[in-house]
Design a protein around this motif. Structure first.
Motif, PDB file in Angstrom:
ATOM      1  N   LEU A 298      20.932 -18.528  66.908  1.00  0.00           N
ATOM      2  CA  LEU A 298      21.737 -19.231  68.132  1.00  0.00           C
ATOM      3  C   LEU A 298      22.758 -19.671  67.188  1.00  0.00           C
ATOM      4  O   LEU A 298      24.060 -19.483  67.588  1.00  0.00           O
ATOM      5  N   LEU A 299      22.492 -20.216  66.132  1.00  0.00           N
ATOM      6  CA  LEU A 299      23.434 -20.371  64.732  1.00  0.00           C
ATOM      7  C   LEU A 299      24.485 -19.203  64.350  1.00  0.00           C
ATOM      8  O   LEU A 299      25.675 -19.658  64.804  1.00  0.00           O
ATOM      9  N   ALA A 300      24.243 -17.697  64.741  1.00  0.00           N
ATOM     10  CA  ALA A 300      24.816 -16.554  65.008  1.00  0.00           C
ATOM     11  C   ALA A 300      26.332 -16.868  65.733  1.00  0.00           C
ATOM     12  O   ALA A 300      27.415 -16.199  65.783  1.00  0.00           O
ATOM     13  N   HIS A 301      25.464 -17.057  66.755  1.00  0.00           N
ATOM     14  CA  HIS A 301      26.449 -17.321  68.176  1.00  0.00           C
ATOM     15  C   HIS A 301      27.178 -18.513  68.344  1.00  0.00           C
ATOM     16  O   HIS A 301      28.919 -17.737  68.149  1.00  0.00           O
ATOM     17  N   ASP A 302      27.083 -19.299  67.359  1.00  0.00           N
ATOM     18  CA  ASP A 302      28.131 -20.688  67.293  1.00  0.00           C
ATOM     19  C   ASP A 302      28.905 -20.926  65.534  1.00  0.00           C
ATOM     20  O   ASP A 302      29.726 -21.051  66.045  1.00  0.00           O
ATOM     21  N   LEU A 303      28.533 -19.917  64.634  1.00  0.00           N
ATOM     22  CA  LEU A 303      29.696 -19.529  63.405  1.00  0.00           C
ATOM     23  C   LEU A 303      29.871 -17.459  64.020  1.00  0.00           C
ATOM     24  O   LEU A 303      30.001 -17.438  62.272  1.00  0.00           O
ATOM     25  N   THR A 304      30.027 -17.163  64.493  1.00  0.00           N
ATOM     26  CA  THR A 304      30.738 -15.288  64.465  1.00  0.00           C
ATOM     27  C   THR A 304      31.709 -16.041  63.786  1.00  0.00           C
ATOM     28  O   THR A 304      32.048 -14.454  62.821  1.00  0.00           O
ATOM     29  N   ASN A 305      32.392 -16.808  63.868  1.00  0.00           N
ATOM     30  CA  ASN A 305      33.612 -16.696  62.969  1.00  0.00           C
ATOM     31  C   ASN A 305      33.837 -17.042  61.408  1.00  0.00           C
ATOM     32  O   ASN A 305      34.207 -16.911  59.919  1.00  0.00           O
ATOM     33  N   GLN A 320      11.620 -17.955  55.558  1.00  0.00           N
ATOM     34  CA  GLN A 320      11.181 -18.532  56.707  1.00  0.00           C
ATOM     35  C   GLN A 320      11.556 -17.941  58.071  1.00  0.00           C
ATOM     36  O   GLN A 320      10.944 -18.082  58.685  1.00  0.00           O
ATOM     37  N   SER A 321      12.714 -17.094  58.234  1.00  0.00           N
ATOM     38  CA  SER A 321      12.988 -16.399  59.015  1.00  0.00           C
ATOM     39  C   SER A 321      13.686 -15.081  58.386  1.00  0.00           C
ATOM     40  O   SER A 321      13.620 -14.784  56.814  1.00  0.00           O
ATOM     41  N   GLY A 322      13.583 -14.101  59.123  1.00  0.00           N
ATOM     42  CA  GLY A 322      14.476 -12.690  58.708  1.00  0.00           C
ATOM     43  C   GLY A 322      16.447 -13.336  58.690  1.00  0.00           C
ATOM     44  O   GLY A 322      16.168 -14.248  58.821  1.00  0.00           O
ATOM     45  N   ASN A 323      16.606 -12.496  58.657  1.00  0.00           N
ATOM     46  CA  ASN A 323      18.197 -12.300  58.634  1.00  0.00           C
ATOM     47  C   ASN A 323      18.617 -12.149  59.246  1.00  0.00           C
ATOM     48  O   ASN A 323      18.671 -11.055  60.284  1.00  0.00           O
ATOM     49  N   VAL A 324      19.830 -12.919  60.256  1.00  0.00           N
ATOM     50  CA  VAL A 324      21.032 -12.253  60.842  1.00  0.00           C
ATOM     51  C   VAL A 324      21.622 -11.765  60.348  1.00  0.00           C
ATOM     52  O   VAL A 324      22.690 -12.964  59.477  1.00  0.00           O
ATOM     53  N   PHE A 325      22.432 -10.787  60.395  1.00  0.00           N
ATOM     54  CA  PHE A 325      23.266 -10.270  59.943  1.00  0.00           C
ATOM     55  C   PHE A 325      24.537  -9.381  60.515  1.00  0.00           C
ATOM     56  O   PHE A 325      24.201  -8.874  62.131  1.00  0.00           O
ATOM     57  N   LYS A 326      26.023  -9.923  60.736  1.00  0.00           N
ATOM     58  CA  LYS A 326      26.476  -9.340  61.469  1.00  0.00           C
ATOM     59  C   LYS A 326      27.319  -7.973  61.426  1.00  0.00           C
ATOM     60  O   LYS A 326      27.918  -7.890  60.205  1.00  0.00           O
ATOM     61  N   ILE A 332      23.067  -8.721  64.232  1.00  0.00           N
ATOM     62  CA  ILE A 332      21.562  -7.689  64.392  1.00  0.00           C
ATOM     63  C   ILE A 332      20.671  -8.874  63.695  1.00  0.00           C
ATOM     64  O   ILE A 332      20.946  -9.713  62.539  1.00  0.00           O
ATOM     65  N   ILE A 333      19.342  -8.623  64.382  1.00  0.00           N
ATOM     66  CA  ILE A 333      18.730  -9.353  62.997  1.00  0.00           C
ATOM     67  C   ILE A 333      17.706  -8.312  62.163  1.00  0.00           C
ATOM     68  O   ILE A 333      17.399  -7.013  62.684  1.00  0.00           O
ATOM     69  N   GLN A 334      17.278  -8.759  60.577  1.00  0.00           N
ATOM     70  CA  GLN A 334      16.634  -7.911  60.267  1.00  0.00           C
ATOM     71  C   GLN A 334      15.201  -8.914  59.874  1.00  0.00           C
ATOM     72  O   GLN A 334      15.265  -9.454  59.109  1.00  0.00           O
ATOM     73  N   PRO A 335      14.391  -8.404  60.213  1.00  0.00           N
ATOM     74  CA  PRO A 335      12.993  -9.270  60.575  1.00  0.00           C
ATOM     75  C   PRO A 335      12.088  -8.508  58.943  1.00  0.00           C
ATOM     76  O   PRO A 335      11.780  -9.703  57.928  1.00  0.00           O
ATOM     77  N   GLN A 336      12.887  -7.896  58.155  1.00  0.00           N
ATOM     78  CA  GLN A 336      12.131  -7.012  57.200  1.00  0.00           C
ATOM     79  C   GLN A 336      12.603  -8.379  56.252  1.00  0.00           C
ATOM     80  O   GLN A 336      11.650  -7.749  54.960  1.00  0.00           O
TER      81      GLN A 336
END
Length: 405
Positions: A298-305, A320-326, A332-336
């Motif tokens: 959700l934050l990635a959508h708001d912080l895309t710039n 405590q999460s994966g990465n969300v990477f642009k 994309i989600i990086q669960p590793q």
């Protein structure tokens, strides 16, 4: 110039002096000893003589020693706290274990000269022998009262680990590379690394070859205490008024300080704005029962710039999460990356404590991202007492906002 012209005309060899200025008092603190020879109507530098590999070392030592004696006689008339910087070829120095150099100093000490006023400059990467032997000799020379400066730091094959092993009093950095219109970013990284090394080993930074204003600015910004170069004063056969450049340096420093304060204020304002934006977003999403992987999406959508990577860690640095990477095709989600630990990173745990105590987010300094290689900042934000949000901000965003680069 024929080397024999030097050896047969030692009476015409004269010391020249290039002033070295201090940042703290904005006045002359010492002079580097340079050699000149008067042949007919021209004055020639002895640099080519000393750099000529065909000239036997004993001849170079003879000329060096002659210059040193003449310089000491001259500088004794100056204030007692004026330093004399003396260049010595490190291989020639090791050839006689520094005996001829120290003998002159001990003789002059009998005449009232303070050995503590001498700074011996060497170039570490010129040395071809055993480093431990050089270290032992330099330590002995230091116990005699002579300060050691290692010159040409950051050039050619300089080895910061070996330099640290030698424990010099002064690190001398050549700024000629900054005359280029666009010096490599690596050079600035090297300057930063050297400033950290100097702080760790208790050495003073001296920047030389300052010929224009922006070189002085970089020297000041990167921890320089001493400055030397044509921008401040050219070599001369005479000593100068110690306060000759006081007003110039004060004026320059005032401009540097004003600029740096404005940059820091702008960075602080950006940090406050970023903190407020994240606070508002997290307050909005706290109304919903979502896990951290959903939250970063959700934050990635708001912080895309503003961001290209977002993740959450606990207080020990475990994700405590994966990465969300642009990437090129969007987020994309990086669960590793789940449960990877980042506590080994410099300042990581210090930053965690900072957030916990101050209850605020903040930008990191500029650094190169390991995966992308681009210059970035990370904004760190405390979600609660145990969990912390990290937002990696790309170079493009930093470039577009004054004060972030």
């Amino acid at each position: 110039m024929d080397p024999l012209d030097v050896l047969t005309n030692l009476e015409k060899v004269e010391p020249y002096f290039q002033a070295i200025f201090s940042a703290d008092e904005q006045k002359v603190v010492g002079y580097e000893l340079l050699g000149r020879i008067q042949l007919e109507d021209d004055v020639h530098s002895l640099g080519p003589f000393f750099q000529d590999e065909s000239v036997p070392e004993e001849y170079k030592i003879e000329v060096d020693n002659d210059l040193l004696k003449k310089a000491i006689q001259r500088i004794q008339e100056e204030d007692e706290d004026i330093l004399l910087f003396v260049n010595r070829d490190v291989n020639s120095l090791m050839a006689d274990r520094g005996e001829s150099f120290l003998q002159i100093l001990f003789e002059e000490k009998e005449n009232g000269f303070a050995i503590e006023r001498v700074v011996m400059e060497i170039t570490e990467h010129d040395y071809k022998g055993d480093m431990n032997q050089l270290q032992h000799l330099l330590t002995y020379i230091q116990t005699c009262g002579v300060k050691i400066a290692v010159a040409n730091i950051g050039k050619d094959n300089s080895n910061l680990e070996r330099i640290g092993q030698l424990s010099p009093n002064i690190l001398k950095i050549d700024l000629r590379q900054l005359k280029r219109s666009s010096p490599s970013s690596t050079f600035f990284d090297v300057l930063y690394s050297i400033s950290l090394l100097a702080r760790k080993i208790g050495a003073t930074l001296l920047y030389e070859d300052i010929e224009v204003n922006h070189q002085l600015h970089h020297a000041w910004k990167n921890g320089g205490r001493y400055f030397q170069g044509y921008y401040l004063h050219r070599p001369s056969s005479q000593f100068i008024d110690r306060d000759l450049q006081k007003e110039k340096l004060r004026s320059e420093f005032h401009r540097f300080i004003t600029h740096e304060k404005q940059r820091l204020e702008t960075l602080f304002e950006h940090s406050q704005q970023f903190h407020l934006k994240l606070t508002n977003l997290l307050n909005k999403y706290r109304k919903h029962s979502i896990d951290y992987n959903e939250l970063i999406q959700l934050l990635a959508h708001d912080l895309t710039n503003e961001s290209f990577r977002i993740y959450i860690c606990d207080e020990d640095g475990f994700q405590q999460s994966g990465n969300v990477f642009k990437g090129e095709n969007g987020w994309i989600i990086q669960p590793q990356y789940m449960m990877k630990n980042w506590s080994w990173r410099p300042y990581f745990l210090e930053n965690i404590l900072n957030m916990r105590v101050n209850k605020r987010g903040f930008f990191s300094d500029l650094y190169s991202d390991i995966e992308t290689g681009e210059t970035i900042r990370t904004f760190s934000y405390p979600i609660n007492e145990k969990h912390f949000l990290f937002v990696d901000v790309p170079y493009a965003y930093l470039f577009e906002h004054d004060g972030l680069l």
